[in-house]
Design an enzyme around this catalytic site. Structure first.
Site, PDB file in Angstrom:
ATOM      1  N   TYR A 158      33.525  27.445  19.572  1.00 49.59           N
ATOM      2  CA  TYR A 158      33.982  27.009  18.092  1.00 49.59           C
ATOM      3  C   TYR A 158      35.517  26.496  18.169  1.00 49.59           C
ATOM      4  O   TYR A 158      35.509  25.317  17.415  1.00 49.59           O
ATOM      5  CB  TYR A 158      34.175  28.364  17.162  1.00 49.59           C
ATOM      6  CG  TYR A 158      34.955  28.152  15.872  1.00 49.59           C
ATOM      7  CD1 TYR A 158      34.112  27.684  14.761  1.00 49.59           C
ATOM      8  CD2 TYR A 158      36.146  28.334  15.643  1.00 49.59           C
ATOM      9  CE1 TYR A 158      34.487  27.696  13.615  1.00 49.59           C
ATOM     10  CE2 TYR A 158      36.697  28.140  14.437  1.00 49.59           C
ATOM     11  CZ  TYR A 158      35.912  27.616  13.380  1.00 49.59           C
ATOM     12  OH  TYR A 158      36.520  27.559  11.986  1.00 49.59           O
ATOM     13  N   LYS A 162      36.281  22.572  17.343  1.00 51.35           N
ATOM     14  CA  LYS A 162      37.492  22.154  16.363  1.00 51.35           C
ATOM     15  C   LYS A 162      38.404  21.103  17.039  1.00 51.35           C
ATOM     16  O   LYS A 162      39.072  20.306  16.125  1.00 51.35           O
ATOM     17  CB  LYS A 162      38.214  23.360  15.561  1.00 51.35           C
ATOM     18  CG  LYS A 162      37.127  24.126  14.801  1.00 51.35           C
ATOM     19  CD  LYS A 162      36.431  23.326  13.863  1.00 51.35           C
ATOM     20  CE  LYS A 162      35.482  24.308  12.847  1.00 51.35           C
ATOM     21  NZ  LYS A 162      34.929  23.537  11.705  1.00 51.35           N
TER      22      LYS A 162
HETATM   23  N1  LIG Z   1      37.046  30.471   6.280  1.00 46.79           N
HETATM   24  C1  LIG Z   1      38.295  30.407   7.241  1.00 46.79           C
HETATM   25  O1  LIG Z   1      38.987  31.257   7.266  1.00 46.79           O
HETATM   26  C2  LIG Z   1      38.067  29.096   7.954  1.00 46.79           C
HETATM   27  C3  LIG Z   1      39.284  28.763   8.787  1.00 46.79           C
HETATM   28  C4  LIG Z   1      39.372  27.603   9.381  1.00 46.79           C
HETATM   29  C5  LIG Z   1      38.468  26.798   9.504  1.00 46.79           C
HETATM   30  N2  LIG Z   1      37.338  27.096   8.570  1.00 46.79           N
HETATM   31  C6  LIG Z   1      36.182  25.907   8.397  1.00 46.79           C
HETATM   32  O2  LIG Z   1      35.970  25.602   7.172  1.00 46.79           O
HETATM   33  C7  LIG Z   1      34.501  25.168   7.088  1.00 46.79           C
HETATM   34  C8  LIG Z   1      33.735  26.100   6.002  1.00 46.79           C
HETATM   35  O3  LIG Z   1      34.086  27.464   6.339  1.00 46.79           O
HETATM   36  P1  LIG Z   1      33.629  28.654   5.253  1.00 46.79           P
HETATM   37  O4  LIG Z   1      34.768  29.670   5.383  1.00 46.79           O
HETATM   38  O5  LIG Z   1      33.302  28.142   3.895  1.00 46.79           O
HETATM   39  O6  LIG Z   1      32.299  29.137   5.770  1.00 46.79           O
HETATM   40  P2  LIG Z   1      30.869  29.306   5.061  1.00 46.79           P
HETATM   41  O7  LIG Z   1      30.082  30.027   6.322  1.00 46.79           O
HETATM   42  O8  LIG Z   1      31.147  29.916   3.767  1.00 46.79           O
HETATM   43  O9  LIG Z   1      30.376  27.892   4.993  1.00 46.79           O
HETATM   44  C9  LIG Z   1      29.821  27.224   6.020  1.00 46.79           C
HETATM   45  C10 LIG Z   1      28.500  26.514   5.289  1.00 46.79           C
HETATM   46  O10 LIG Z   1      27.990  25.701   6.352  1.00 46.79           O
HETATM   47  C11 LIG Z   1      26.487  25.855   6.341  1.00 46.79           C
HETATM   48  N3  LIG Z   1      25.874  25.327   7.537  1.00 46.79           N
HETATM   49  C12 LIG Z   1      25.589  26.062   8.758  1.00 46.79           C
HETATM   50  N4  LIG Z   1      25.089  25.438   9.798  1.00 46.79           N
HETATM   51  C13 LIG Z   1      24.481  24.239   9.017  1.00 46.79           C
HETATM   52  C14 LIG Z   1      23.725  23.191   9.405  1.00 46.79           C
HETATM   53  N5  LIG Z   1      23.129  23.075  10.619  1.00 46.79           N
HETATM   54  N6  LIG Z   1      23.407  22.345   8.621  1.00 46.79           N
HETATM   55  C15 LIG Z   1      24.134  22.313   7.514  1.00 46.79           C
HETATM   56  N7  LIG Z   1      24.820  23.164   6.700  1.00 46.79           N
HETATM   57  C16 LIG Z   1      24.988  24.228   7.648  1.00 46.79           C
HETATM   58  C17 LIG Z   1      26.205  27.209   6.026  1.00 46.79           C
HETATM   59  O11 LIG Z   1      25.231  27.323   5.249  1.00 46.79           O
HETATM   60  C18 LIG Z   1      27.434  27.527   4.938  1.00 46.79           C
HETATM   61  O12 LIG Z   1      26.912  27.309   3.741  1.00 46.79           O
HETATM   62  C19 LIG Z   1      33.969  25.397   8.521  1.00 46.79           C
HETATM   63  O13 LIG Z   1      33.945  24.209   9.215  1.00 46.79           O
HETATM   64  C20 LIG Z   1      34.946  26.605   8.994  1.00 46.79           C
HETATM   65  O14 LIG Z   1      34.945  26.207  10.495  1.00 46.79           O
HETATM   66  C21 LIG Z   1      37.251  28.048   7.872  1.00 46.79           C
END
Ligand SMILES: NC(=O)c1ccc[n+]([C@@H]2O[C@H](COP(=O)([O-])OP(=O)(O)OC[C@H]3O[C@@H](n4cnc5c(N)ncnc54)[C@H](O)[C@@H]3O)[C@@H](O)[C@H]2O)c1
Length: 266
Positions: A158, A162
């Site tokens: 992961y 990133k």
């Molecule tokens: N939530 C946090 O604290 C946080 C922190 C840093 C970065 N992020 C990043 O933010 C972004 C969104 O995260 P989130 O917290 O909303 O997570 P989340 O799990 O709610 O959303 C991720 C979405 O991606 C979709 N997904 C997964 N595999 C897929 C694929 N192969 N094709 C299409 N869609 C796919 C999932 O179904 C999900 O709806 C991600 O890139 C995550 O790495 C989140």
């Protein structure tokens, strides 16, 4: 006049916590948005309250044909493409649990995570950029993470994905700036989502000691930054990685311990 009036955007992972907040915010600012997700039901749930301004599309970020079809569908439906928010990330808990350390991670898991998190973003750029150029340019926003700028005890795939997104962003910005394509990445720290609330007991408090703001950020805070980067207000910003993390990476590592020591009065 709203600042995203007339713009058409794709939000990948749009059924998730951050993606659905971004879609809501973009629609409230005048955009029409395609909410694209691996899971059709979550995309539909996010799109339903937004009416005709939103379209839910099932797709797989790791599959080139699927990403190409997504972009074609958007242009067929809305006539243009101005904004791509590459935001999907591997969420399968069983797979994420195997994302550990270099000696331990199964190589198949490493590849699957990079396929979704990194190659998926490249594919989005690959198919979106030519369509954006046809109508005068566009803005690409890639969701990286603070995990791409610092090491951690687990999640080597992961974090590496990133970090690579930050590089991909700079290459796209450099290669297509003169075609009026801007490309920036955003790097959230911990964001208050339902998933965080359900995680290891005490983890939230542990992490909170290391942020500078009184409260954690929410998906709406991330959405505000994405909407700005999607809009022409940010027209002079490209190739940047913008951390949105309550100052999570800007202070000395001993900050939390020193603060606790000072507050203890010893
Ligand atoms: N939530 C946090 O604290 C946080 C922190 C840093 C970065 N992020 C990043 O933010 C972004 C969104 O995260 P989130 O917290 O909303 O997570 P989340 O799990 O709610 O959303 C991720 C979405 O991606 C979709 N997904 C997964 N595999 C897929 C694929 N192969 N094709 C299409 N869609 C796919 C999932 O179904 C999900 O709806 C991600 O890139 C995550 O790495 C989140």
């Amino acid at each position: 006049m709203k600042r995203l009036d007339g713009k058409v955007a794709i939000v990948t992972g749009g059924g998730g916590g951050i993606g659905s907040a971004v879609a809501r915010r973009m629609v409230s600012e005048g955009a029409r948005v395609v909410i694209a997700d691996l899971f059709e039901d979550s995309a539909l749930r996010a799109a339903e309250p937004l009416g005709e301004a939103a379209l839910a599309v099932q797709f797989d970020a790791a599959n080139p044909q699927s990403v190409s079809a997504l972009v074609d569908r958007v242009v067929d439906h809305f006539g243009r493409l101005d904004v791509l928010h590459n935001n999907a990330a591997m969420t399968d808990p069983a797979k994420s649990a195997q994302d550990t350390t270099a000696p331990d991670i199964p190589i198949g898991i490493w590849r699957e995570i990079l396929d979704v998190n990194l190659t998926g973003y490249l594919l989005g750029c690959k198919y979106a950029i030519p369509r954006m150029i046809e109508t005068g340019g566009g803005s690409i926003i890639n969701t990286a993470s603070n995990s791409g700028s610092a090491g951690d005890l687990a999640r080597i795939a992961y974090g590496s994905s990133k970090a690579a997104i930050i590089g991909l962003t700079r290459y796209v910005a450099t290669q297509h700036g003169r075609q009026n394509i801007r490309c920036n990445s955003i790097a959230p720290g911990v964001v208050l989502t339902e998933a965080l609330e359900k995680t290891v007991p005490g983890l939230k408090e542990m992490i909170q000691r290391h942020i500078l703001t009184p409260e954690f950020g929410t998906p709406d805070d991330i959405a505000a930054l994405v909407a700005f980067l999607a809009s022409d207000e940010s027209r002079y910003i490209t190739g940047e990685n913008i951390s949105i993390s309550g100052g999570g990476l800007v202070h000395q590592p001993h900050y939390a311990d020193l603060l606790a020591f000072m507050e203890s009065g010893d």
